[in-house]
Enzyme design. Sequence first.
Site, mmCIF file in Angstrom:
data_model
loop_
_atom_site.group_PDB
_atom_site.id
_atom_site.type_symbol
_atom_site.label_atom_id
_atom_site.label_comp_id
_atom_site.label_asym_id
_atom_site.label_seq_id
_atom_site.Cartn_x
_atom_site.Cartn_y
_atom_site.Cartn_z
ATOM 1 N N LYS A 200 53.387 39.041 56.064
ATOM 2 C CA LYS A 200 52.866 38.076 55.114
ATOM 3 C C LYS A 200 51.871 37.137 55.783
ATOM 4 O O LYS A 200 52.115 36.642 56.892
ATOM 5 C CB LYS A 200 54.004 37.245 54.508
ATOM 6 C CG LYS A 200 54.936 38.024 53.604
ATOM 7 C CD LYS A 200 54.252 38.457 52.319
ATOM 8 C CE LYS A 200 55.230 39.129 51.373
ATOM 9 N NZ LYS A 200 54.575 39.605 50.140
ATOM 10 N N LYS B 150 53.792 49.103 41.380
ATOM 11 C CA LYS B 150 55.044 48.410 41.087
ATOM 12 C C LYS B 150 55.345 48.561 39.593
ATOM 13 O O LYS B 150 54.623 48.000 38.764
ATOM 14 C CB LYS B 150 54.940 46.932 41.463
ATOM 15 C CG LYS B 150 54.756 46.692 42.951
ATOM 16 C CD LYS B 150 54.572 45.209 43.253
ATOM 17 C CE LYS B 150 54.451 44.960 44.760
ATOM 18 N NZ LYS B 150 54.121 43.563 45.081
#
Length: 320
Positions: free
Chosen positions: A167, A267
């Site tokens: 991240k 997703k």
Amino acid sequence: MDATIRAIRLYDVPAIAHGTGQKVSGGRVFKHFRSCIVAVETTDGTVGWGETMPYNSNYLPAFAAGARAGLQELAPALIGCDVRAISVLQARMDHTLYGHGYAKVGLEMAAWDALGKLSRWPLYLHFGGMLSPEPQISAHIGAMADEDRPERMARYRSFGIRQFSCKATGDVVADIAYVRWLAENLAPGESAKLDANGAWRVDEGIRVLRAAQDLPLWFEQPCQTYEECRDLRRAVAMPIILDECADSLSLLIRAYEDRVLDAVSLKPAKNGGIAHTLAMRDFLSHLGKPMHVQDAAGTDIVNAMIAHIAHSIAPRRLLY
């Protein structure tokens, strides 16, 4: 065998993130989650399970209370539907409630699960067949603020994992330092992606990507909007992964026409369901574009569905 839906039950399941919570860019920390688990029961007693767990209310335009409200609105309209007719079920949901695909995915997933149980076929066969018997998985090692990154990587390597997900913080100087650290600590044959979750402005993304110009890294959703990601991609000759903004087949077509369709994170909750995700999968496969298969969050119900989708994608098309 009667595949008609006779009952739908909804379960609200709280969850807590490990440690201090899941950190994403922009100072966001997600500590608490709520999963909406769905049970669809057919007349012959078959039960299919589905789930939707929005990551958090400031990650995508989705939130747990909205998912529960959407499911409560949709469930009565699906009583009497046949779980084998996924397109009919989707049409009924779309007629009942516009948008809110993140809520609809829980019901659709449960219908797919019931269909697999009724047919006694694993779902990857319904999705096209087994193309990747052992798809690789990636392991999350956090952002620069985490001090145990080397230990995490060593632990994951002991499990055979060679792909790492990281991240960004949104701080350009810190993120460039993290990029250089990754380049020094990746072993031969390993790969990493730095997920910015839309943290950077275009000019900031240009600085980070240019600092990594010769490094074996992928960058995921560097800017918030598709237009910003497109402008960044045109300014820097490095491939990027579209994620949050790539939520439909029409967006993928647009990205292809704009010549910025390098790779995509698929997703189902973001895409409005499994069937929509399979259509996007087929489009990307036809063009030879790589893709990740994952979801924002979820229990092993979501993980199982992701695995079946990944099995149905050729290894060359899975992004490692």
